[in-house]
Design a protein around this motif. Structure first.
Motif, mmCIF file in Angstrom:
data_model
loop_
_atom_site.group_PDB
_atom_site.id
_atom_site.type_symbol
_atom_site.label_atom_id
_atom_site.label_comp_id
_atom_site.label_asym_id
_atom_site.label_seq_id
_atom_site.Cartn_x
_atom_site.Cartn_y
_atom_site.Cartn_z
ATOM 1 N N TYR A 162 38.718 15.338 45.334
ATOM 2 C CA TYR A 162 38.238 15.992 46.548
ATOM 3 C C TYR A 162 36.875 16.599 46.230
ATOM 4 N N GLN A 163 35.950 16.435 47.160
ATOM 5 C CA GLN A 163 34.580 16.851 46.892
ATOM 6 C C GLN A 163 33.958 17.510 48.126
ATOM 7 N N ILE A 164 33.431 18.724 47.929
ATOM 8 C CA ILE A 164 32.671 19.369 49.001
ATOM 9 C C ILE A 164 31.318 18.681 49.105
ATOM 10 N N ALA A 165 30.992 18.257 50.321
ATOM 11 C CA ALA A 165 29.712 17.610 50.599
ATOM 12 C C ALA A 165 29.181 18.216 51.900
ATOM 13 N N GLU A 166 28.241 19.148 51.752
ATOM 14 C CA GLU A 166 27.701 19.887 52.896
ATOM 15 C C GLU A 166 28.831 20.590 53.643
ATOM 16 N N SER A 167 29.109 20.211 54.896
ATOM 17 C CA SER A 167 30.089 20.954 55.697
ATOM 18 C C SER A 167 31.450 20.264 55.762
ATOM 19 N N ARG A 168 31.716 19.341 54.848
ATOM 20 C CA ARG A 168 33.001 18.641 54.856
ATOM 21 C C ARG A 168 33.558 18.560 53.429
ATOM 22 N N ILE A 169 34.834 18.185 53.366
ATOM 23 C CA ILE A 169 35.481 17.901 52.083
ATOM 24 C C ILE A 169 35.933 16.449 52.120
ATOM 25 N N ASP A 170 35.406 15.631 51.216
ATOM 26 C CA ASP A 170 35.748 14.212 51.146
ATOM 27 C C ASP A 170 36.889 13.989 50.159
ATOM 28 N N LYS A 171 37.807 13.123 50.543
ATOM 29 C CA LYS A 171 38.881 12.665 49.666
ATOM 30 C C LYS A 171 38.466 11.303 49.131
ATOM 31 N N ILE A 172 38.398 11.167 47.815
ATOM 32 C CA ILE A 172 37.761 10.008 47.189
ATOM 33 C C ILE A 172 38.734 9.282 46.268
ATOM 34 N N ASP A 173 38.753 7.966 46.381
ATOM 35 C CA ASP A 173 39.496 7.123 45.442
ATOM 36 C C ASP A 173 38.678 7.048 44.151
ATOM 37 N N PRO A 174 39.168 7.615 43.027
ATOM 38 C CA PRO A 174 38.361 7.619 41.811
ATOM 39 C C PRO A 174 38.146 6.242 41.200
ATOM 40 N N ALA A 175 38.984 5.275 41.564
ATOM 41 C CA ALA A 175 38.839 3.917 41.016
ATOM 42 C C ALA A 175 37.649 3.195 41.633
ATOM 43 N N THR A 176 37.392 3.475 42.923
ATOM 44 C CA THR A 176 36.356 2.724 43.641
ATOM 45 C C THR A 176 35.188 3.588 44.108
ATOM 46 N N GLY A 177 35.405 4.903 44.200
ATOM 47 C CA GLY A 177 34.385 5.779 44.772
ATOM 48 C C GLY A 177 34.403 5.812 46.288
ATOM 49 N N GLN A 178 35.360 5.115 46.905
ATOM 50 C CA GLN A 178 35.433 5.063 48.363
ATOM 51 C C GLN A 178 35.984 6.378 48.916
ATOM 52 N N VAL A 179 35.339 6.885 49.973
ATOM 53 C CA VAL A 179 35.839 8.054 50.686
ATOM 54 C C VAL A 179 36.934 7.580 51.637
ATOM 55 N N VAL A 180 38.168 8.041 51.416
ATOM 56 C CA VAL A 180 39.301 7.552 52.199
ATOM 57 C C VAL A 180 39.655 8.493 53.353
ATOM 58 N N ALA A 181 39.148 9.724 53.313
ATOM 59 C CA ALA A 181 39.389 10.684 54.393
ATOM 60 C C ALA A 181 38.423 11.842 54.226
ATOM 61 N N SER A 182 38.218 12.585 55.305
ATOM 62 C CA SER A 182 37.373 13.791 55.254
ATOM 63 C C SER A 182 37.967 14.842 56.177
ATOM 64 N N ILE A 183 37.808 16.107 55.803
ATOM 65 C CA ILE A 183 38.212 17.230 56.646
ATOM 66 C C ILE A 183 37.048 18.211 56.706
ATOM 67 N N PRO A 184 36.972 19.037 57.748
ATOM 68 C CA PRO A 184 35.907 20.038 57.784
ATOM 69 C C PRO A 184 36.121 21.103 56.714
ATOM 70 N N ALA A 185 35.066 21.527 56.078
ATOM 71 C CA ALA A 185 35.141 22.614 55.110
ATOM 72 C C ALA A 185 35.183 23.944 55.859
ATOM 73 N N PRO A 186 35.987 24.898 55.421
ATOM 74 C CA PRO A 186 36.171 26.131 56.195
ATOM 75 C C PRO A 186 34.907 26.966 56.346
ATOM 76 N N GLY A 187 33.981 26.845 55.390
ATOM 77 C CA GLY A 187 32.760 27.636 55.457
ATOM 78 C C GLY A 187 31.622 26.952 56.193
ATOM 79 N N HIS A 188 31.876 25.721 56.665
ATOM 80 C CA HIS A 188 30.874 24.983 57.446
ATOM 81 C C HIS A 188 29.527 24.877 56.719
ATOM 82 N N GLY A 189 29.605 24.656 55.401
ATOM 83 C CA GLY A 189 28.385 24.481 54.623
ATOM 84 C C GLY A 189 28.107 25.615 53.655
#
Length: 230
Positions: A80-107
């Protein structure tokens, strides 16, 4: 006599952090924004790429080209990785972002950790740690701190977070129910903590911000013993 919460908590005596090793800077990276541990390797967020390195040798072994400007976490399967105002869920084998949710602090989010089926998100200037539903991004509860919050990690039922204000930085163990400071590890002046993760045992890995370094700090034995007895 009632005291200000910050005064009460700062009466907890600090001890020097025991830095056992430094890693980096890594090729092409001039900052560390977040760190996590996948059971074998340490992952460091460098802004434009996640870099995994072997903590025994310090050698980089993987690189994922994904936005990564704050905290990083691992749930046993995904990063899971904070990227600006979202949190990305990442497959570590491929680097593909499989889902995203809003980050609570909005950046304005900082640290990130995984524990007990939840994400734990630090809010730097708001001095808070949020427990977040990893599927929806909904905030389940909030823990108040009396210092700026950078990295966040759980280990053996202990909640630790980094602080960084000016040239001063600490790693703090806090009561997850009240936010009271239980233990303070003081980093050398100028050695900031931008990310934090436990290896599940003796070490806490600390991102070093613009130094481009990751520092391994020994987790105090007293804390480990208390956690085992609890």
């Amino acid at each position: 006599m009632n005291r200000h919460p910050r005064q009460q908590q700062d009466e907890t005596p600090a001890r020097p952090a025991e830095i056992v090793r430094e890693y980096g800077p890594f090729p092409g990276a001039d900052q560390i924004a977040g760190v996590t541990h996948d059971g074998r390797n340490v992952w460091a967020a460098t802004g434009a790429a996640l870099v995994a390195f072997d903590p025994a040798s310090g050698t980089p072994v993987r690189k994922l080209d994904v936005p990564c400007d704050a905290g990083t976490a691992y749930d046993g399967t995904h990063l899971y990785q904070i990227a600006e105002s979202r949190i990305d869920k990442i497959d570590p084998a491929t680097g593909q972002v499989v889902a995203s949710i809003p980050a609570p602090g909005h950046g304005s989010d900082s640290g990130l950790a995984w524990a007990d089926g939840s994400l734990w998100v630090g809010q730097y200037r708001d001095r808070r740690i949020h427990q977040v539903d990893p599927a929806s991004g909904a905030v389940k509860r909030t823990i108040e701190s009396n210092r700026f919050v950078t990295g966040v990690t759980w280990v053996d039922g202990e909640l630790w977070h980094g602080t960084w204000e000016g040239d001063d930085s600490e790693i703090r163990r806090i009561d997850p129910a009240t936010g009271a400071v239980l233990e303070r590890l003081e980093m050398p002046r100028g050695a900031g903590v931008s990310g934090l993760e436990s290896d599940g045992a003796d070490l806490l890995y600390c991102g070093g911000g613009p130094s481009g370094k990751v520092r391994a700090v020994r987790r105090p034995k007293a804390a480990r013993g208390a956690a085992r007895k609890a």
